[in-house]
Structure formats: structure tokens, C-alpha cells
Design a protein around this motif. Structure first.
Motif, mmCIF file in Angstrom:
data_model
loop_
_atom_site.group_PDB
_atom_site.id
_atom_site.type_symbol
_atom_site.label_atom_id
_atom_site.label_comp_id
_atom_site.label_asym_id
_atom_site.label_seq_id
_atom_site.Cartn_x
_atom_site.Cartn_y
_atom_site.Cartn_z
ATOM 1 N N UNK A 48 0.812 -1.219 0.000
ATOM 2 C CA UNK A 48 0.000 0.000 0.000
ATOM 3 C C UNK A 48 0.849 1.274 0.000
ATOM 4 N N UNK A 49 1.942 1.234 -0.725
ATOM 5 C CA UNK A 49 2.826 2.396 -0.814
ATOM 6 C C UNK A 49 2.255 3.435 -1.773
ATOM 7 N N UNK A 50 2.718 4.637 -1.611
ATOM 8 C CA UNK A 50 2.412 5.736 -2.520
ATOM 9 C C UNK A 50 3.712 6.171 -3.187
ATOM 10 N N UNK A 51 3.590 6.744 -4.365
ATOM 11 C CA UNK A 51 4.752 7.242 -5.095
ATOM 12 C C UNK A 51 5.041 8.661 -4.604
ATOM 13 N N UNK A 52 6.245 8.860 -4.081
ATOM 14 C CA UNK A 52 6.659 10.189 -3.638
ATOM 15 C C UNK A 52 7.153 11.010 -4.815
ATOM 16 N N UNK A 110 13.553 2.419 -4.068
ATOM 17 C CA UNK A 110 13.747 3.216 -5.274
ATOM 18 C C UNK A 110 13.793 2.222 -6.421
ATOM 19 N N UNK A 111 12.868 2.365 -7.348
ATOM 20 C CA UNK A 111 12.784 1.472 -8.499
ATOM 21 C C UNK A 111 13.246 2.283 -9.704
ATOM 22 N N UNK A 112 14.374 1.879 -10.287
ATOM 23 C CA UNK A 112 14.962 2.655 -11.371
ATOM 24 C C UNK A 112 15.317 1.736 -12.539
ATOM 25 N N UNK A 113 15.371 2.329 -13.721
ATOM 26 C CA UNK A 113 15.783 1.590 -14.907
ATOM 27 C C UNK A 113 17.188 1.047 -14.744
ATOM 28 N N UNK A 114 18.045 1.843 -14.122
ATOM 29 C CA UNK A 114 19.397 1.401 -13.765
ATOM 30 C C UNK A 114 19.941 2.357 -12.721
ATOM 31 N N UNK A 154 7.579 5.009 -2.221
ATOM 32 C CA UNK A 154 8.527 4.536 -3.231
ATOM 33 C C UNK A 154 8.851 5.698 -4.156
ATOM 34 N N UNK A 155 10.011 5.608 -4.781
ATOM 35 C CA UNK A 155 10.436 6.557 -5.803
ATOM 36 C C UNK A 155 10.700 5.755 -7.067
ATOM 37 N N UNK A 156 10.203 6.233 -8.192
ATOM 38 C CA UNK A 156 10.494 5.623 -9.486
ATOM 39 C C UNK A 156 11.417 6.567 -10.255
ATOM 40 N N UNK A 157 12.341 5.982 -11.009
ATOM 41 C CA UNK A 157 13.271 6.791 -11.791
ATOM 42 C C UNK A 157 13.686 6.035 -13.041
ATOM 43 N N UNK A 158 14.245 6.766 -13.980
ATOM 44 C CA UNK A 158 14.754 6.176 -15.212
ATOM 45 C C UNK A 158 16.139 5.586 -15.007
ATOM 46 N N UNK A 159 16.966 5.730 -16.020
ATOM 47 C CA UNK A 159 18.310 5.147 -15.983
ATOM 48 C C UNK A 159 19.302 6.059 -15.263
ATOM 49 N N UNK A 160 20.340 5.442 -14.720
ATOM 50 C CA UNK A 160 21.456 6.121 -14.047
ATOM 51 C C UNK A 160 21.022 6.925 -12.827
ATOM 52 N N UNK A 161 20.128 6.378 -12.051
ATOM 53 C CA UNK A 161 19.729 7.012 -10.793
ATOM 54 C C UNK A 161 20.903 6.933 -9.819
ATOM 55 N N UNK A 162 21.187 8.031 -9.156
ATOM 56 C CA UNK A 162 22.214 8.034 -8.121
ATOM 57 C C UNK A 162 23.630 8.218 -8.614
ATOM 58 N N UNK A 163 23.794 8.642 -9.856
ATOM 59 C CA UNK A 163 25.130 8.887 -10.391
ATOM 60 C C UNK A 163 25.742 10.087 -9.674
ATOM 61 N N UNK A 164 26.986 9.953 -9.187
ATOM 62 C CA UNK A 164 27.654 11.067 -8.534
ATOM 63 C C UNK A 164 28.307 10.659 -7.235
ATOM 64 N N UNK A 165 28.861 11.641 -6.557
ATOM 65 C CA UNK A 165 29.673 11.347 -5.383
ATOM 66 C C UNK A 165 29.021 11.694 -4.051
#
Length: 152
Positions: free
Chosen positions: A12-16, A144-148, A116-127
Motif C-alpha cells: 500500500x505504498x504511494x509514489x513520492x 527506489x525502483x529505477x531503470x538502472x 517509493x520513488x520511481x526513476x529512469x536510468x542512471x539514478x544516483x550517479x555522482x559522489x
């Protein structure tokens, strides 16, 4: 310190937030100056901190109350739940109220609603991974559900 919960099913999550590709840690982590009308700025003012003394998120890294209010608050982040709007804004469901991501997360927390958070590709890239991860968890995001992800 507090032990991290073992992974569990999320019900029963919601998308933030619903993000596109290339959401970097700079988009996620609190960075830059703290704006007076932001959730972090309002928190500081409520605690008798003058706007002139806000400084930056970097100078307040040890204050989780400020930092979690700045998570996903980047002025250029684009949440596809709010088309045409830049900044840390989302739409609370089922009310349809548009509000800061932090404010929505707290409303969901009051309702015991996981996020939950949905995202496309390259989520979280960086330092800037420390607050990108910690802030997301403190907001109540269970997945977090991401393409990659950057490190795949």
C-alpha cells in the motif's frame, strides 16, 4: 546507533516522486543555499535562526532535521508527477495537493503510508551518496525502483 530494518515487502505504498533519467546525487542530496520559504528554511526560522544565518546545507550537514528537509529539494529536479514544475515538489495522493516533497513525506508518515520513488536510468550517479541515501530513508522511502543505477 539504530539498526537498519531488514528488507521486507512493501504494501500500500504511494509514489513520492517519478523521475526521468540521470537523477544524480546532486539532485537528491541537499546542496547550495537554504531558501527562507523551503521546508529547511521554515524549520530554521521556527527554531529562531535568522535568515542571514542560514548559510548552506553543507554547513548544516550534522543536522538531520535540516538535511532531510533538503533531500530532493534541488531547484532543477523535475518530478514528472508535477509536469512543468522544477524543484522539490510532488503531488500528495489521494488529496491531489501539490506541496514540497518533504511536506508530502511527513503527511504520508502521519498516515503510516510507505513510499517509493520511481526513476529512469542512471539514478544516483555522482559522489554525494551519503545524504542521497540517508535523506531518502529518513523521508520514509522504502524502495527506489529505477531503470538502472550508477553502479550496475
Amino acid at each position: 546507533g539504530k539498526e537498519v530494518e531488514a528488507p521486507a515487502d512493501v504494501h500500500r505504498a504511494r509514489v513520492l516522486a517519478l523521475f526521468g533519467d540521470s537523477i544524480t546525487t546532486d539532485h537528491i542530496s541537499p546542496a547550495g543555499s537554504i531558501k527562507a520559504l523551503s521546508p529547511a528554511g521554515e524549520y530554521l526560522q521556527a527554531n529562531q535562526v535568522s535568515v542571514l544565518d542560514f548559510n548552506s546545507y553543507g554547513s548544516r550537514r550534522g543536522n538531520h532535521q535540516v538535511m532531510m528537509r533538503g533531500t530532493f529539494a534541488n531547484i532543477r529536479i523535475k518530478n514528472q508527477m508535477v509536469p512543468g514544475v522544477e524543484g522539490g515538489v510532488t503531488v500528495h495522493q489521494p488529496s491531489g495537493d501539490q506541496m514540497a516533497i518533504y511536506d508530502a513525506a511527513m503527511r504520508y508518515h502521519e498516515q503510516n503510508t510507505p513510499l517509493v520513488v520511481f526513476a529512469g536510468h542512471l539514478y544516483g550517479n555522482g559522489s554525494s551518496r551519503d545524504w542521497a541515501a540517508k535523506g531518502t530513508i529518513l523521508l520514509g522511502v522504502k524502495a527506489v525502483i529505477a531503470g538502472s543505477f550508477e553502479r550496475t
